[in-house]
Design an enzyme around this catalytic site. Structure first.
Site: not given
Ligand code: PEP
Length: 249
Positions: A9, A11, A94, A96, A166, A172, A212
């Protein structure tokens, strides 16, 4: 046999020239893999990404879409528009999008329906916040996110869904759920799916972990029996790191 999937992703990162550069780096890293590999560039770069990856084993997917087919929704992109350039998979829900754009279980249910009506596969994201986990409510929160947005679907429609757990506190932040925490939650999810759709459907749905995931922890997380892949944010922006994660299978 469940599909293994690793999806990057991107973003709101990468303009056109950076997209081209990253795709050219990704092409150098592609190896035969057990996992389906996907990248999700921003809307403005989807078409270019499709052109560049036409011959390659990397699927180009969208990060979001609106539920309406067309109309007065300034700034939005419809399922039909995605379909018209060849998009076959969309990420929905997601954290966000939920946090900054007020997406709710109800609006997500509409988006899920619109995607499936257009024959677009859905990677459906959900996950608890830190306060939920600290108060032991993570299963209740995750269970209700899944039920509210997806459990109106019949069995055949549900089979087109990929789930992505998630935990918001791990996205992040550099903090990951431990492989055991991920496994426990994925097993819980599979159980509620079995109760609703039967064990055959539950056994066949791919459940990705996101939060992460990096080259140094992917193998341990993907080694858990109910973890079928990952949704990768930060580490998907470097071809070497992304493919180190893909190759962790
Ligand atoms: C994501 O945005 O779905 C995500 C898991 O980000 P990150 O790997 O940076 O934590």
């Amino acid at each position: 046999m469940r599909k293994h999937i690793v999806a990057g992703n991107w973003k709101m990162n990468n303009g056109l020239s950076q997209t081209q550069a990253l795709i050219s780096d990704l092409k150098k890293q592609i190896r035969t893999s057990d996992a389906e590999v996907m990248i999700a560039p921003s809307f403005t770069n989807l078409w270019q990404a499709f052109q560049s990856l036409r011959q390659d084993d990397i699927e180009v997917v969208a990060q979001n879409m609106h539920f309406a087919e067309n109309g007065a929704y300034t700034g939005e992109v419809s399922p039909g528009m995605l379909k018209s350039i060849g998009v076959q998979t969309v990420i929905l829900g997601h954290s966000e999008r939920r946090a900054y754009f007020n997406e709710t279980d109800e609006s997500l249910a509409k988006k899920v329906d619109a995607a499936l009506a257009n024959d677009i596969r859905v990677i459906f994201c959900f996950g608890e916040e830190l306060a939920d986990r600290k108060s032991g409510k993570e299963e209740a929160v995750v269970g209700s996110q899944i039920k509210n947005a997806l459990f109106h679907l019949g069995v055949n429609a549900f089979k087109k869904i990929v789930l992505a757990y998630e935990p918001v506190w791990a996205i992040g932040t550099g903090e990951t759920a431990s492989p055991e925490q991920a496994q426990d939650m994925h097993a819980f999810i599979r159980k509620i799916l079995a109760d609703k759709y039967g064990s055959e459907v539950a056994d066949n749905v791919s459940i990705l972990y996101g939060g992460s995931v990096k080259p140094n922890n992917a193998q341990e997380i993907f080694g858990k029996p109910d973890v079928d892949g990952g949704l990768i944010g930060g580490a998907s922006l470097k071809a070497e790191d992304f493919f180190a994660i893909v190759n962790a299978f």
